[in-house]
Write a protein that holds these residues in place. Structure first.
Motif, PDB file in Angstrom:
ATOM      1  N   ARG A   1      -8.332  -5.360 -37.135  1.00  0.00           N
ATOM      2  CA  ARG A   1      -8.503  -6.811 -37.231  1.00  0.00           C
ATOM      3  C   ARG A   1      -7.239  -7.501 -36.733  1.00  0.00           C
ATOM      4  O   ARG A   1      -6.193  -7.452 -37.380  1.00  0.00           O
ATOM      5  CB  ARG A   1      -8.781  -7.235 -38.671  1.00  0.00           C
ATOM      6  CG  ARG A   1     -10.240  -7.125 -39.064  1.00  0.00           C
ATOM      7  CD  ARG A   1     -10.545  -8.012 -40.263  1.00  0.00           C
ATOM      8  NE  ARG A   1     -11.971  -8.152 -40.456  1.00  0.00           N
ATOM      9  CZ  ARG A   1     -12.736  -8.990 -39.778  1.00  0.00           C
ATOM     10  NH1 ARG A   1     -12.213  -9.751 -38.840  1.00  0.00           N
ATOM     11  NH2 ARG A   1     -14.027  -9.072 -40.020  1.00  0.00           N
ATOM     12  N   GLY A   2      -7.351  -8.164 -35.581  1.00  0.00           N
ATOM     13  CA  GLY A   2      -6.191  -8.838 -34.999  1.00  0.00           C
ATOM     14  C   GLY A   2      -5.614  -9.917 -35.888  1.00  0.00           C
ATOM     15  O   GLY A   2      -4.400 -10.025 -36.054  1.00  0.00           O
ATOM     16  N   VAL A   3      -6.480 -10.706 -36.517  1.00  0.00           N
ATOM     17  CA  VAL A   3      -6.017 -11.810 -37.363  1.00  0.00           C
ATOM     18  C   VAL A   3      -5.258 -11.266 -38.566  1.00  0.00           C
ATOM     19  O   VAL A   3      -4.208 -11.789 -38.953  1.00  0.00           O
ATOM     20  CB  VAL A   3      -7.212 -12.682 -37.816  1.00  0.00           C
ATOM     21  CG1 VAL A   3      -6.753 -13.730 -38.824  1.00  0.00           C
ATOM     22  CG2 VAL A   3      -7.857 -13.366 -36.621  1.00  0.00           C
ATOM     23  N   ALA A   4      -5.780 -10.194 -39.160  1.00  0.00           N
ATOM     24  CA  ALA A   4      -5.124  -9.605 -40.329  1.00  0.00           C
ATOM     25  C   ALA A   4      -3.751  -9.058 -39.960  1.00  0.00           C
ATOM     26  O   ALA A   4      -2.775  -9.221 -40.698  1.00  0.00           O
ATOM     27  CB  ALA A   4      -5.994  -8.496 -40.916  1.00  0.00           C
ATOM     28  N   ALA A   5      -3.670  -8.411 -38.790  1.00  0.00           N
ATOM     29  CA  ALA A   5      -2.393  -7.853 -38.360  1.00  0.00           C
ATOM     30  C   ALA A   5      -1.386  -8.959 -38.062  1.00  0.00           C
ATOM     31  O   ALA A   5      -0.202  -8.856 -38.402  1.00  0.00           O
ATOM     32  CB  ALA A   5      -2.592  -6.973 -37.126  1.00  0.00           C
ATOM     33  N   ALA A   6      -1.884 -10.050 -37.444  1.00  0.00           N
ATOM     34  CA  ALA A   6      -1.002 -11.182 -37.121  1.00  0.00           C
ATOM     35  C   ALA A   6      -0.451 -11.822 -38.391  1.00  0.00           C
ATOM     36  O   ALA A   6       0.700 -12.279 -38.433  1.00  0.00           O
ATOM     37  CB  ALA A   6      -1.747 -12.207 -36.277  1.00  0.00           C
ATOM     38  N   SER A   7      -1.269 -11.853 -39.444  1.00  0.00           N
ATOM     39  CA  SER A   7      -0.828 -12.464 -40.703  1.00  0.00           C
ATOM     40  C   SER A   7       0.288 -11.653 -41.354  1.00  0.00           C
ATOM     41  O   SER A   7       1.003 -12.151 -42.215  1.00  0.00           O
ATOM     42  CB  SER A   7      -2.009 -12.597 -41.677  1.00  0.00           C
ATOM     43  OG  SER A   7      -2.411 -11.324 -42.149  1.00  0.00           O
TER      44      SER A   7
ATOM     45  N   ASP B   1       2.763  -9.896 -33.478  1.00  0.00           N
ATOM     46  CA  ASP B   1       2.489 -10.943 -32.495  1.00  0.00           C
ATOM     47  C   ASP B   1       0.985 -11.125 -32.347  1.00  0.00           C
ATOM     48  O   ASP B   1       0.250 -10.156 -32.157  1.00  0.00           O
ATOM     49  CB  ASP B   1       3.106 -10.546 -31.155  1.00  0.00           C
ATOM     50  CG  ASP B   1       2.771 -11.538 -30.066  1.00  0.00           C
ATOM     51  OD1 ASP B   1       3.321 -12.644 -30.076  1.00  0.00           O
ATOM     52  OD2 ASP B   1       1.934 -11.187 -29.197  1.00  0.00           O
ATOM     53  N   ARG B   2       0.516 -12.387 -32.446  1.00  0.00           N
ATOM     54  CA  ARG B   2      -0.930 -12.641 -32.463  1.00  0.00           C
ATOM     55  C   ARG B   2      -1.618 -12.169 -31.185  1.00  0.00           C
ATOM     56  O   ARG B   2      -2.697 -11.567 -31.230  1.00  0.00           O
ATOM     57  CB  ARG B   2      -1.182 -14.145 -32.682  1.00  0.00           C
ATOM     58  CG  ARG B   2      -2.641 -14.595 -32.557  1.00  0.00           C
ATOM     59  CD  ARG B   2      -3.550 -14.029 -33.644  1.00  0.00           C
ATOM     60  NE  ARG B   2      -4.952 -14.270 -33.362  1.00  0.00           N
ATOM     61  CZ  ARG B   2      -5.642 -15.353 -33.732  1.00  0.00           C
ATOM     62  NH1 ARG B   2      -5.044 -16.315 -34.424  1.00  0.00           N
ATOM     63  NH2 ARG B   2      -6.916 -15.482 -33.447  1.00  0.00           N
TER      64      ARG B   2
ATOM     65  N   PRO C   1      -6.694 -13.555 -25.793  1.00  0.00           N
ATOM     66  CA  PRO C   1      -6.343 -13.632 -27.214  1.00  0.00           C
ATOM     67  C   PRO C   1      -6.694 -15.008 -27.780  1.00  0.00           C
ATOM     68  O   PRO C   1      -6.982 -15.938 -27.034  1.00  0.00           O
ATOM     69  CB  PRO C   1      -4.832 -13.398 -27.211  1.00  0.00           C
ATOM     70  CG  PRO C   1      -4.374 -13.803 -25.850  1.00  0.00           C
ATOM     71  CD  PRO C   1      -5.512 -13.497 -24.917  1.00  0.00           C
ATOM     72  N   TYR C   2      -6.685 -15.096 -29.090  1.00  0.00           N
ATOM     73  CA  TYR C   2      -6.965 -16.335 -29.832  1.00  0.00           C
ATOM     74  C   TYR C   2      -8.443 -16.721 -29.843  1.00  0.00           C
ATOM     75  O   TYR C   2      -8.805 -17.784 -30.339  1.00  0.00           O
ATOM     76  CB  TYR C   2      -6.112 -17.517 -29.326  1.00  0.00           C
ATOM     77  CG  TYR C   2      -4.630 -17.262 -29.398  1.00  0.00           C
ATOM     78  CD1 TYR C   2      -3.947 -17.403 -30.611  1.00  0.00           C
ATOM     79  CD2 TYR C   2      -3.914 -16.853 -28.283  1.00  0.00           C
ATOM     80  CE1 TYR C   2      -2.596 -17.140 -30.695  1.00  0.00           C
ATOM     81  CE2 TYR C   2      -2.551 -16.585 -28.356  1.00  0.00           C
ATOM     82  CZ  TYR C   2      -1.894 -16.737 -29.561  1.00  0.00           C
ATOM     83  OH  TYR C   2      -0.553 -16.475 -29.653  1.00  0.00           O
TER      84      TYR C   2
END
Length: 241
Positions: free
Chosen positions: A61-67, A71-72, A140-141
């Motif tokens: 999960r990209g969002v979880a890792a970014a939190s 780096d997002r 991304p995003y």
């Protein structure tokens, strides 16, 4: 079943990565993915053209890792690669039940998938192949919900079928609130104003701008994908007012 019974001729089926994990919560459950493949075969046997977008939450999960400080953009690219892994697994499951399948990736990786080209995707669908769109939008995003909305519009799909573990959209979490009310229909604006968990705001706005309906339904009930393409009342439909 006669083809005339089919309500939608070309669909985009949006699956979460978690749907492939089954009860184990992570990775890919071969039994679950095999059952989904068989249901998709039942739909294609009706002459319906099927495209898929699969999330990557069962792997990364990209969002979880970014939190947690990553780096997002880097985290999102890793999430996109997770969707490619899920797409290849689904391709294998579909081919095992006799369905010709193509994976088209928004990030070029010619050894494992075709590059995404809109006209090629439509041609595959017209030839009766199932098309799986991998790697989100390639940017991304953006979530896989947004990728599903974008691809559905690009291929002129009749509807997005969003498969979940509940039988529609509720006013609150039905597992936590016994007074939660299920909606049979909603407008795009109602979804945005109420903050309902149908798709993210970007995806919902894209669908609203292009009048593309979304059906939220329960994937865990056998035969529900067929019921959905027949237009049966099995979930919640989001459409214009």
């Amino acid at each position: 079943m006669a083809a005339s019974e089919v309500h939608y001729r070309r669909i985009l089926l949006k699956l979460s990565g978690e749907a492939l994990a089954g009860n184990q919560g992570y990775g890919i459950d071969p039994t679950v993915i095999g059952n989904i493949a068989q249901e998709i075969k039942d739909v294609t046997d009706l002459g319906v053209q099927v495209a898929l977008v699969i999330g990557g939450g069962n792997i990364f999960r990209g969002v979880a890792a970014a939190s947690k400080g990553m780096d997002r953009a880097s985290a999102d690219y890793m999430g996109m690669l997770a969707t490619v892994m899920n797409s290849l697994a689904m391709q294998d499951a579909l081919e095992q039940v006799g369905i010709l399948t193509r994976v088209l990736s928004a990030i070029e990786m010619r050894e494992v998938a075709e590059p995404y080209i809109r006209r090629r995707a439509i041609r595959h669908l017209e030839k009766g192949r199932v098309v799986i769109f991998a790697a989100g939008t390639g940017n991304p995003y953006f979530t896989t919900d947004t990728a599903a909305s974008l691809r559905a519009m690009e291929i002129n799909a009749d509807i997005i079928l969003k498969a979940t573990k509940v039988d529609g959209v509720y006013s609150a979490d039905p597992k936590k609130d016994h007074d939660a009310v299920k909606y049979s229909t909603l407008t795009y604006l109602e979804v945005l104003k109420k903050g309902l968990q149908v798709m993210d705001a970007t995806a919902t706005s894209l669908c609203m701008d292009n009048d593309l309906p979304i059906m939220v339904f329960d994937l865990t009930v056998d035969g529900n994908i067929v019921r959905a393409v027949k237009g049966e009342d099995i979930g919640t439909i989001v459409k214009g007012g």
